[in-house]
Design an enzyme around this catalytic site. Structure first.
Site, PDB file in Angstrom:
ATOM      1  CB  CYS A  43      -0.895  -0.019   1.233  1.00  0.00           C
ATOM      2  SG  CYS A  43      -1.714   1.547   1.581  1.00  0.00           S
ATOM      3  CD  GLU A  44      -0.026   5.272  -4.047  1.00  0.00           C
ATOM      4  OE1 GLU A  44      -0.731   6.293  -4.161  1.00  0.00           O
ATOM      5  OE2 GLU A  44       0.633   4.804  -4.988  1.00  0.00           O
ATOM      6  CG  HIS A  45      -2.538   5.665   0.865  1.00  0.00           C
ATOM      7  ND1 HIS A  45      -3.848   5.320   0.615  1.00  0.00           N
ATOM      8  CD2 HIS A  45      -2.173   6.492  -0.143  1.00  0.00           C
ATOM      9  CE1 HIS A  45      -4.258   5.918  -0.481  1.00  0.00           C
ATOM     10  NE2 HIS A  45      -3.270   6.628  -0.961  1.00  0.00           N
ATOM     11  CG  HIS A  46      -1.037   3.372   5.894  1.00  0.00           C
ATOM     12  ND1 HIS A  46      -2.217   3.231   5.183  1.00  0.00           N
ATOM     13  CD2 HIS A  46      -1.239   4.387   6.768  1.00  0.00           C
ATOM     14  CE1 HIS A  46      -3.098   4.123   5.608  1.00  0.00           C
ATOM     15  NE2 HIS A  46      -2.537   4.822   6.576  1.00  0.00           N
ATOM     16  CD  GLN A  78      -8.097  -4.467  -3.905  1.00  0.00           C
ATOM     17  OE1 GLN A  78      -7.785  -4.454  -2.715  1.00  0.00           O
ATOM     18  NE2 GLN A  78      -9.173  -5.110  -4.332  1.00  0.00           N
ATOM     19  CG  HIS A 102      -5.982  -3.298   1.643  1.00  0.00           C
ATOM     20  ND1 HIS A 102      -5.279  -2.455   0.808  1.00  0.00           N
ATOM     21  CD2 HIS A 102      -6.880  -3.942   0.856  1.00  0.00           C
ATOM     22  CE1 HIS A 102      -5.731  -2.579  -0.429  1.00  0.00           C
ATOM     23  NE2 HIS A 102      -6.709  -3.471  -0.424  1.00  0.00           N
ATOM     24  CB  CYS A 151      -3.275   0.024   5.894  1.00  0.00           C
ATOM     25  SG  CYS A 151      -4.395  -0.141   4.486  1.00  0.00           S
TER      26      CYS A 151
END
Length: 279
Positions: A167-170, A208, A236, A238
């Site tokens: 995941c590019e956010h976390h 995703q 996920h 996250c």
């Protein structure tokens, strides 16, 4: 009031940009766009410049922003620098990444000099480069001439492809399965290549939603089939290890192109065949 747009001049500018991309060696390193694809992009560019808000133009524009001809298939700004690094530069990159991991350990209150953590920065740096190895791959090398002419116009489905991405956010993993279907139009692709395409895009920092769409558009570019359908189901971390902490929550995304988008019965047939055994 803005001056009227000269469509002939705009077309020439688009043609010049496409020629410049090709002249710089793009198609030699990646999948060559067909004449049909090029003409569609030209019409879409003109329609958007003229303010045509037709849904088809908007859809084509959203696809076109992903398309890339420099051999890296949807690269980020630092991708080519990583791919073309000399051994010395690659070693320097690894050292820099290891230093960043050491800083993280210090910031969370750990002692990076204790026995159990001495090699952790280096190990994690190498692992992170592996997790994101998809940045160094391209469609041409993955396909490797595995496109074959075949008179088959019924649905082909490759399902339950295991996916591991970040995941590019976390920067934590999300894992799941991807199901890919298409209806050929005179060309088929070696079955293992679908898993390899999915793996290439998964081994990057991802969403995703974007991963699902990139796989579908790539297959459409390669085969020009009657339609492509991609569905992905994943969990996920996250959402599991932090935040809402719901361990049973899953996310399903889809990308339907061509006849799968236009025809309800075709789409339903794919979803029934692809998802029934996974429920």
């Amino acid at each position: 009031m803005p001056p009227p747009i000269n469509t002939d001049q705009l077309t020439n500018q688009i043609d010049h940009r496409v020629f410049r991309i090709r002249e710089n060696g793009g198609p030699a390193n990646d999948i060559v766009p067909t004449e049909s694809t090029t003409n569609q992009r030209r019409r879409t560019s003109i329609a958007l410049a003229l303010g045509d808000a037709h849904p088809r133009a908007e859809l084509e524009a959203s696809r076109r922003q992903f398309v890339d001809y420099d051999g890296l298939s949807w690269p980020s700004s630092g991708t080519r620098e990583r791919l073309e690094a000399t051994p010395a530069e690659a070693e320097a990159r690894l050292e820099k990444l290891s230093g960043a991991i050491r800083t993280i350990l210090e910031c969370i209150g750990e002692d990076p000099d204790r026995e159990g953590l001495l090699e952790t920065p280096s190990r994690y740096a190498k692992a992170m480069l592996y997790f994101t190895k998809g940045y160094e791959e391209n469609l041409k090398l993955i396909i490797n001439n595995a496109v074959f002419r075949e008179d088959h116009d019924e649905m082909v489905i490759v399902k339950d492809i295991e996916i591991y991405s970040m995941c590019e956010h976390h920067l934590v993993p999300f894992t799941g399965k991807m199901h890919i279907g298409y209806i050929p139009r005179g060309k088929v692709l070696g079955l293992s290549k679908f898993a390899r395409i999915a793996e290439m895009f998964a081994r990057r920092l991802q969403l995703q939603e974007r991963l699902t769409k990139q796989v579908a558009v790539a297959i459409e570019e390669i085969l020009e089939p009657l339609g492509v359908a991609v569905v992905m189901e994943s969990a996920h971390l996250c959402m599991v290890m932090r935040g809402i902490e719901k361990t049973t929550a899953t996310t399903t995304t889809s990308s339907m192109l061509g006849c799968f988008r236009k025809r309800t019965r075709t789409r339903e047939e794919f979803l029934r065949l692809a998802l029934n055994s996974t429920r």
